[in-house]
Scaffold this motif. Structure first.
Motif, PDB file in Angstrom:
ATOM      1  N   ASN A 296       3.713  11.705 -62.341  1.00  0.00           N
ATOM      2  CA  ASN A 296       3.311  13.109 -62.456  1.00  0.00           C
ATOM      3  C   ASN A 296       2.418  13.547 -61.293  1.00  0.00           C
ATOM      4  OD1 ASN A 296       4.636  13.495 -64.917  1.00  0.00           O
ATOM      5  ND2 ASN A 296       2.907  12.623 -66.068  1.00  0.00           N
ATOM      6  N   MET A 297       2.142  12.635 -60.360  1.00  0.00           N
ATOM      7  CA  MET A 297       1.244  12.929 -59.246  1.00  0.00           C
ATOM      8  C   MET A 297       1.899  13.910 -58.274  1.00  0.00           C
ATOM      9  SD  MET A 297      -0.536  10.319 -56.526  1.00  0.00           S
ATOM     10  CE  MET A 297      -1.529   9.565 -57.811  1.00  0.00           C
ATOM     11  N   LYS A 298       1.110  14.884 -57.862  1.00  0.00           N
ATOM     12  CA  LYS A 298       1.559  15.863 -56.873  1.00  0.00           C
ATOM     13  C   LYS A 298       1.094  15.419 -55.483  1.00  0.00           C
ATOM     14  CE  LYS A 298       3.074  18.917 -59.930  1.00  0.00           C
ATOM     15  NZ  LYS A 298       4.491  19.367 -60.023  1.00  0.00           N
ATOM     16  N   ARG A 299       1.972  15.551 -54.514  1.00  0.00           N
ATOM     17  CA  ARG A 299       1.622  15.199 -53.154  1.00  0.00           C
ATOM     18  C   ARG A 299       1.990  16.352 -52.209  1.00  0.00           C
ATOM     19  NH1 ARG A 299      -0.405  10.416 -52.430  1.00  0.00           N
ATOM     20  NH2 ARG A 299       0.101   8.639 -53.760  1.00  0.00           N
ATOM     21  N   ILE A 300       1.265  16.406 -51.088  1.00  0.00           N
ATOM     22  CA  ILE A 300       1.555  17.396 -50.060  1.00  0.00           C
ATOM     23  C   ILE A 300       2.510  16.759 -49.060  1.00  0.00           C
ATOM     24  CG2 ILE A 300       0.572  18.832 -48.242  1.00  0.00           C
ATOM     25  CD1 ILE A 300      -2.070  18.758 -49.799  1.00  0.00           C
ATOM     26  N   VAL A 301       3.653  17.384 -48.873  1.00  0.00           N
ATOM     27  CA  VAL A 301       4.680  16.805 -48.006  1.00  0.00           C
ATOM     28  C   VAL A 301       5.157  17.853 -47.009  1.00  0.00           C
ATOM     29  CG1 VAL A 301       5.457  15.200 -49.802  1.00  0.00           C
ATOM     30  CG2 VAL A 301       6.573  17.435 -49.572  1.00  0.00           C
ATOM     31  N   LEU A 302       5.788  17.365 -45.940  1.00  0.00           N
ATOM     32  CA  LEU A 302       6.431  18.265 -44.991  1.00  0.00           C
ATOM     33  C   LEU A 302       7.771  18.724 -45.538  1.00  0.00           C
ATOM     34  CD1 LEU A 302       5.678  16.467 -41.598  1.00  0.00           C
ATOM     35  CD2 LEU A 302       4.722  18.628 -42.403  1.00  0.00           C
ATOM     36  N   GLY A 303       8.244  19.866 -45.047  1.00  0.00           N
ATOM     37  CA  GLY A 303       9.374  20.553 -45.675  1.00  0.00           C
ATOM     38  C   GLY A 303      10.756  20.099 -45.296  1.00  0.00           C
ATOM     39  N   GLY A 304      10.907  18.977 -44.551  1.00  0.00           N
ATOM     40  CA  GLY A 304      12.229  18.477 -44.212  1.00  0.00           C
ATOM     41  C   GLY A 304      12.907  19.330 -43.161  1.00  0.00           C
ATOM     42  N   ASP A 305      14.187  19.559 -43.327  1.00  0.00           N
ATOM     43  CA  ASP A 305      14.981  20.337 -42.376  1.00  0.00           C
ATOM     44  C   ASP A 305      14.729  21.824 -42.613  1.00  0.00           C
ATOM     45  OD1 ASP A 305      16.903  21.635 -40.886  1.00  0.00           O
ATOM     46  OD2 ASP A 305      18.462  20.157 -41.283  1.00  0.00           O
ATOM     47  N   GLN A 306      14.096  22.476 -41.669  1.00  0.00           N
ATOM     48  CA  GLN A 306      13.774  23.900 -41.791  1.00  0.00           C
ATOM     49  C   GLN A 306      14.403  24.711 -40.658  1.00  0.00           C
ATOM     50  OE1 GLN A 306      12.020  25.335 -44.341  1.00  0.00           O
ATOM     51  NE2 GLN A 306      12.091  23.317 -45.296  1.00  0.00           N
ATOM     52  N   LEU A 307      15.595  24.302 -40.232  1.00  0.00           N
ATOM     53  CA  LEU A 307      16.248  24.976 -39.125  1.00  0.00           C
ATOM     54  C   LEU A 307      16.995  26.215 -39.609  1.00  0.00           C
ATOM     55  CD1 LEU A 307      17.690  21.907 -37.219  1.00  0.00           C
ATOM     56  CD2 LEU A 307      15.688  23.275 -36.613  1.00  0.00           C
ATOM     57  N   PRO A 308      16.680  27.387 -39.079  1.00  0.00           N
ATOM     58  CA  PRO A 308      17.389  28.605 -39.493  1.00  0.00           C
ATOM     59  C   PRO A 308      18.765  28.667 -38.835  1.00  0.00           C
ATOM     60  CG  PRO A 308      15.806  29.106 -37.766  1.00  0.00           C
ATOM     61  CD  PRO A 308      15.634  27.650 -38.092  1.00  0.00           C
ATOM     62  N   PRO A 309      19.700  29.408 -39.418  1.00  0.00           N
ATOM     63  CA  PRO A 309      21.024  29.554 -38.787  1.00  0.00           C
ATOM     64  C   PRO A 309      20.938  30.493 -37.588  1.00  0.00           C
ATOM     65  CG  PRO A 309      20.881  30.874 -40.786  1.00  0.00           C
ATOM     66  CD  PRO A 309      19.620  30.087 -40.713  1.00  0.00           C
ATOM     67  N   ASN A 310      21.799  30.249 -36.599  1.00  0.00           N
ATOM     68  CA  ASN A 310      21.861  31.156 -35.453  1.00  0.00           C
ATOM     69  C   ASN A 310      22.884  32.250 -35.724  1.00  0.00           C
ATOM     70  OD1 ASN A 310      24.382  29.986 -35.044  1.00  0.00           O
ATOM     71  ND2 ASN A 310      23.663  28.608 -33.424  1.00  0.00           N
ATOM     72  N   ALA A 311      23.215  33.029 -34.685  1.00  0.00           N
ATOM     73  CA  ALA A 311      24.122  34.166 -34.859  1.00  0.00           C
ATOM     74  C   ALA A 311      25.511  33.727 -35.307  1.00  0.00           C
ATOM     75  CB  ALA A 311      24.210  34.957 -33.558  1.00  0.00           C
ATOM     76  N   GLU A 312      25.877  32.488 -34.979  1.00  0.00           N
ATOM     77  CA  GLU A 312      27.202  31.986 -35.350  1.00  0.00           C
ATOM     78  C   GLU A 312      27.190  31.276 -36.691  1.00  0.00           C
ATOM     79  OE1 GLU A 312      28.171  29.480 -32.119  1.00  0.00           O
ATOM     80  OE2 GLU A 312      28.448  31.115 -30.667  1.00  0.00           O
ATOM     81  N   GLY A 313      26.052  31.271 -37.359  1.00  0.00           N
ATOM     82  CA  GLY A 313      25.959  30.640 -38.668  1.00  0.00           C
ATOM     83  C   GLY A 313      25.670  29.155 -38.616  1.00  0.00           C
ATOM     84  N   LYS A 314      25.531  28.612 -37.407  1.00  0.00           N
ATOM     85  CA  LYS A 314      25.195  27.203 -37.268  1.00  0.00           C
ATOM     86  C   LYS A 314      23.686  27.038 -37.197  1.00  0.00           C
ATOM     87  CE  LYS A 314      29.446  26.176 -34.683  1.00  0.00           C
ATOM     88  NZ  LYS A 314      30.001  25.642 -33.416  1.00  0.00           N
ATOM     89  N   LYS A 315      23.230  25.819 -37.442  1.00  0.00           N
ATOM     90  CA  LYS A 315      21.791  25.564 -37.387  1.00  0.00           C
ATOM     91  C   LYS A 315      21.278  25.686 -35.949  1.00  0.00           C
ATOM     92  CE  LYS A 315      21.120  22.651 -41.459  1.00  0.00           C
ATOM     93  NZ  LYS A 315      20.651  21.333 -41.943  1.00  0.00           N
ATOM     94  N   THR A 316      20.124  26.316 -35.832  1.00  0.00           N
ATOM     95  CA  THR A 316      19.484  26.442 -34.526  1.00  0.00           C
ATOM     96  C   THR A 316      19.053  25.069 -34.031  1.00  0.00           C
ATOM     97  OG1 THR A 316      18.632  28.598 -35.224  1.00  0.00           O
ATOM     98  CG2 THR A 316      17.649  27.617 -33.262  1.00  0.00           C
ATOM     99  N   ASP A 317      19.165  24.848 -32.728  1.00  0.00           N
ATOM    100  CA  ASP A 317      18.703  23.572 -32.170  1.00  0.00           C
ATOM    101  C   ASP A 317      17.194  23.461 -32.328  1.00  0.00           C
ATOM    102  OD1 ASP A 317      21.255  22.838 -31.410  1.00  0.00           O
ATOM    103  OD2 ASP A 317      21.067  23.772 -29.431  1.00  0.00           O
ATOM    104  N   PRO A 318      16.704  22.348 -32.826  1.00  0.00           N
ATOM    105  CA  PRO A 318      15.254  22.203 -33.013  1.00  0.00           C
ATOM    106  C   PRO A 318      14.542  21.905 -31.698  1.00  0.00           C
ATOM    107  CG  PRO A 318      16.348  20.178 -33.645  1.00  0.00           C
ATOM    108  CD  PRO A 318      17.440  21.161 -33.295  1.00  0.00           C
ATOM    109  N   ASN A 319      13.255  22.251 -31.639  1.00  0.00           N
ATOM    110  CA  ASN A 319      12.418  21.834 -30.516  1.00  0.00           C
ATOM    111  C   ASN A 319      11.146  21.146 -31.014  1.00  0.00           C
ATOM    112  OD1 ASN A 319      10.923  23.950 -31.537  1.00  0.00           O
ATOM    113  ND2 ASN A 319      10.862  25.132 -29.644  1.00  0.00           N
ATOM    114  N   PHE A 320      11.145  20.836 -32.315  1.00  0.00           N
ATOM    115  CA  PHE A 320       9.959  20.237 -32.923  1.00  0.00           C
ATOM    116  C   PHE A 320      10.388  19.280 -34.029  1.00  0.00           C
ATOM    117  CE2 PHE A 320       6.534  20.212 -36.103  1.00  0.00           C
ATOM    118  CZ  PHE A 320       5.449  19.875 -35.311  1.00  0.00           C
TER     119      PHE A 320
END
Length: 816
Positions: free
Chosen positions: A276-300
């Motif tokens: 039941n423990m809550k932890r603070i975690v990073l959000g995983g894959d957060q890449l938004p789609p580009n104009a063509e509907g594909k995932k934007t290339d990450p830089n981070f």
């Protein structure tokens, strides 16, 4: 006959009429030609004027027309390609590449973050109120060891580089955390900490970065490609302790100045599996789609581990161009490599500074190593465009895109390059490694524009810009800064001339035209109205907010000058700087087999003591002083005329007596010492005797902690310059000017003259006071400071300040 005569007159009259018309046409044509000529000339003049005006406008951001000293490829200096060049971070690595791959470290305590406490660490911030942090050992090239005390935790970061391949080789960083108090109970030792290690691409970088995910969807590493690095890979491995939670983030970061915000926006609270423990975690894959509907290339790309203290992990960077490795730079191999580098560092440190030989104890030597390591370990690499303005440009304009490899005064407060600071930094850096210093100097001289001007402060890149108040961003091309690189050059000539000529003669020859242009710029743009006088530009003669208008260009910001700036002003420190520079230029000209007569003549002219005394020696006060339109009868008062609440009216300057042209001789301080500290006063001059006597007077500059910047007897001593500007150069003790004073005392104690013994005694006492106080304040506070109080010796200003305050190492070693 009459008819005949009449008939004969008619053609003549007609011809006369025709001739008149012809003449009129010729006149009109001539007039039109003149008008056309005038119009053409006018158009040409207007075009020439606008062309010339455009030429004048572009001179400020046109590079000096000669071969560049530095190439953009950091791989030309492979041993310095990778480094801890993100000076503004508690720990971060980057390359000397305009579009570098960068890495960085963040940490926080989950319990604190849940309770809203600001315990998130990334950039060095004084507001974090850490007990101490800084490099314990750093050689500027191959390794560094840092200790950070954050509350009851001690975090250690260390790294070692390993050469190989075509792209700067490999490196490994080790990050560990322990409790400061080893006697804590087991219950108290259940504290958790979350570390976030990330890699990112600089703004507009060409290349890619991606996460390597394992079978359990955990981040096992990061990899990618850049033009400067080729293929690369990061891997992260715990070495001590147990990971309680592991998460990652893949995202698009708007800019390096927004890394922290990017991470905080993508933290989530999640339930731990099977608990039941809550932890603070990073959000995983957060890449938004580009104009063509594909995932934007990450830089981070970031990975977070949460673990109980104590905990340790290693980050391994591997270059794709390194041939097959027999072994990785981890574990025992890392221990061995770090041990080897530390031994080399210790041996070189003693050989260079000879502190053991001088009888210093271990704690003093450790302090000296820390002071030195924090200077050389805070060298940064920056790339971007500065903002400049000249009298010919209506608004600020961008400088050209440029790199800068430079030490910084303070990682927390001034994590960028400052021109006059760098000349002081160079004294210590060149003592350690001449190659590094000449590299730094070359970068600065590549910043010179077509007029021979170098900006006094370089703010390159989004991270640097975020730390600077808007009013200080634009650099004005009429404004100078003390040419302290001539200090560095003279010191190198005195101590490393053989090495300089053997290994760097060609580079020196390439630097020389820039030095000529720089000297010429000073000797034309900063001259005063009388022959042999000089005046700092940039003072505000119209302000009614400042008790004494600042002279930022002199480097001594609020040090009191003439109260009413005008063209009659003459500044003794600037005259001395130009004289000193002329002497160095004469030496360089001889070495490079160039004409030296002009520099010799300038040097003799500006160091002539009789002329110096006529222009700057106050016979009434028996001191060297500035001259200008001045009155001491000024003060700051509340103005109730402004339409503001009566509880908070503005403070404005009130002049109680008319200023007159006179010496500014009611103020004795650092500026008064310049003819002495730059060695211009003759060794048998009675003025030297007076200066030496004044140095030791406690009502003037002498304290048991060092020389204060302004005499207690000055009407400006420890006075606020505005309502919000506390005294800066109006009493506190500054180590760079104490170093120059010690350098001068050492000089006058060795040259023939009647005051040798007196200079030697003052030298010994002052040196002991400075060293003793700086060590005491370090032991008490954990930091080297920007300046020190003149009453109690306490550290003041920004901290850590391992720029010119690190000259304490030179003072300990007695290297001048």
């Amino acid at each position: 006959m009459a008819k005949s005569k009449s008939h004969e007159r008619t053609p003549k009259a007609k011809n006369k009429h025709l001739n008149h018309n012809h003449q009129r046409k010729e006149t009109e044509s001539s007039r039109m030609n003149v008008m056309n000529t005038l119009l053409t000339v006018t158009c040409m003049a207007v075009a020439a004027w606008f062309g010339y005006k455009g030429y004048l406008e572009t001179r400020v951001n046109t590079p000096f027309d000669t071969e560049k000293l530095v190439t953009l490829s950091g791989l030309d200096t492979a041993d310095r390609y990778w480094g801890s060049y993100r000076s503004n971070l508690y720990f971060g690595m980057k390359t000397r590449d305009p579009q570098s791959l960068v890495s960085g470290l963040m940490w926080y305590r989950p319990n604190d973050l849940r309770q809203g406490s600001q315990s998130f660490r990334h950039w060095c911030e004084q507001s974090d109120k850490l007990e101490k942090y800084g490099w314990l050992e750093h050689d500027g090239k191959t390794f560094g060891i840092q200790e950070i005390v954050d509350g009851d935790l001690i975090i250690k970061t260390s790294y070692v580089k390993k050469p190989g391949g075509r792209h700067g080789g490999d490196w490994t960083a080790r990050i560990g955390v322990t409790f400061k108090d080893s006697e804590l109970s087991q219950a108290e030792k259940s504290e958790e900490i979350s570390f976030i290690f990330y890699s990112a691409l600089e703004d507009k970088s060409t290349g890619n970065i991606k996460a390597s995910l394992g079978a359990d969807n955990r981040l096992s590493g990061m990899e990618g490609y850049t033009d400067g690095l080729g293929a690369y890979r990061f891997s992260m491995n715990p070495t001590k302790g147990t990971v309680e939670e592991h998460s990652f983030l893949i995202a698009v970061m708007p800019g390096l100045d927004l890394v922290r915000e990017t991470v905080l926006q993508n933290l989530r609270v999640a339930s731990q599996k099977g608990s039941n423990m809550k932890r603070i975690v990073l959000g995983g894959d957060q890449l938004p789609p580009n104009a063509e509907g594909k995932k934007t290339d990450p830089n981070f790309c970031a990975t977070q581990v949460t673990a109980k203290v104590p905990f340790e992990f290693e980050v391994l960077f591997e270059s794709g161009s390194v041939p097959l490795r027999k072994e990785k730079l981890t574990g025992k191999n890392f221990d061995s490599a770090l041990s080897d580098q530390r031994k080399r560092f210790h041996d070189k440190f003693e050989k260079t500074f000879k502190l053991e030989e001088k009888g210093f104890k271990e704690d003093a030597i450790d302090f000296a190593k820390l002071a030195f390591s924090n200077l050389i370990g805070s060298i940064g690499y920056f790339y971007g465009t500065a903002q400049v303005q000249s009298v010919h440009t209506k608004n600020p304009v961008p400088y050209w895109k440029t790199p800068l490899y430079s030490a910084v005064p303070s990682r927390s407060f001034f994590p960028r390059g400052f021109l006059w600071d760098e000349g002081f930094h160079g004294l210590l850096i060149s003592t350690w490694d001449l190659d590094i210093e000449l590299d730094i100097m070359s970068h600065w001289y590549d910043l010179m524009n077509s007029e021979g001007w170098i900006p006094r402060e370089m703010i390159l890149g989004s991270e640097a810009l975020k730390k600077v108040p808007e009013e200080f961003v634009t650099q004005i091309s009429t404004n100078a800064n003390p040419p302290t690189f001539f200090l560095t050059l003279e010191y190198i000539l005195n101590t490393r001339e053989v090495e300089l000529l053997d290994r760097h003669y060609k580079l020196l020859g390439k630097i020389y035209p820039r030095l000529q242009a720089w000297f010429e710029w000073f000797n034309t743009t900063q001259v005063g109205d009388l022959p042999g006088t000089y005046r700092w530009r940039g003072r505000d003669g119209l302000t009614n907010k400042e008790l004494n208008p600042k002279t930022l260009t002199s480097g001594l910001d609020d040090y009191p000058r003439a109260s009413h700036p005008n063209v009659d002003e003459r500044h003794v420190d600037l005259r001395c700087w130009i004289a000193f520079a002329a002497g160095v230029m004469a030496r360089l000209a001889v070495l490079l087999e160039q004409p030296s007569q002009r520099y010799n003549e300038t040097y003799r002219y500006l160091t002539d003591n009789q002329m110096l005394n006529e222009l700057h020696w106050s016979t009434d006060a028996q001191m060297y002083a500035d001259y200008g339109l001045h009155t001491d009868k000024v003060e700051l008062r509340r103005s109730f005329a402004a339409p503001r609440p009566p509880t908070s009216p503005d403070l404005i300057r009130v002049v109680l007596a008319d200023p007159t042209l006179r010496f500014v001789d009611s103020t004795f301080g650092y500026v008064s010492l310049f003819p002495f500290i730059l060695g211009i006063v003759e060794s048998d001059s009675p003025n030297l005797d007076k200066i030496l006597n004044d140095l030791t007077k406690t009502e003037l500059l002498w304290t048991k902690y060092g020389l204060r910047s302004l005499a207690k007897s000055s009407p400006y001593y420890m006075k606020y310059n505005t309502e919000y500007d506390p005294p800066y150069w109006r009493g506190p003790i500054w180590i760079n000017l104490n170093y120059l004073t010690l350098r001068a005392l050492n000089h006058y104690s060795q040259v023939q003259g009647p005051y040798q013994a007196k200079a030697k005694k003052i030298y010994q006492d002052l040196r002991e006071n400075v060293i003793k106080n700086m060590m005491a304040q370090y032991k008490r506070t954990g930091f080297v400071w920007e300046n020190y109080g003149d009453v109690y010796g306490e550290g003041r200003g920004s901290h850590p300040f391992n720029g010119w305050s690190s000259l304490v190492v030179m003072i300990m070693a007695e290297i001048y």
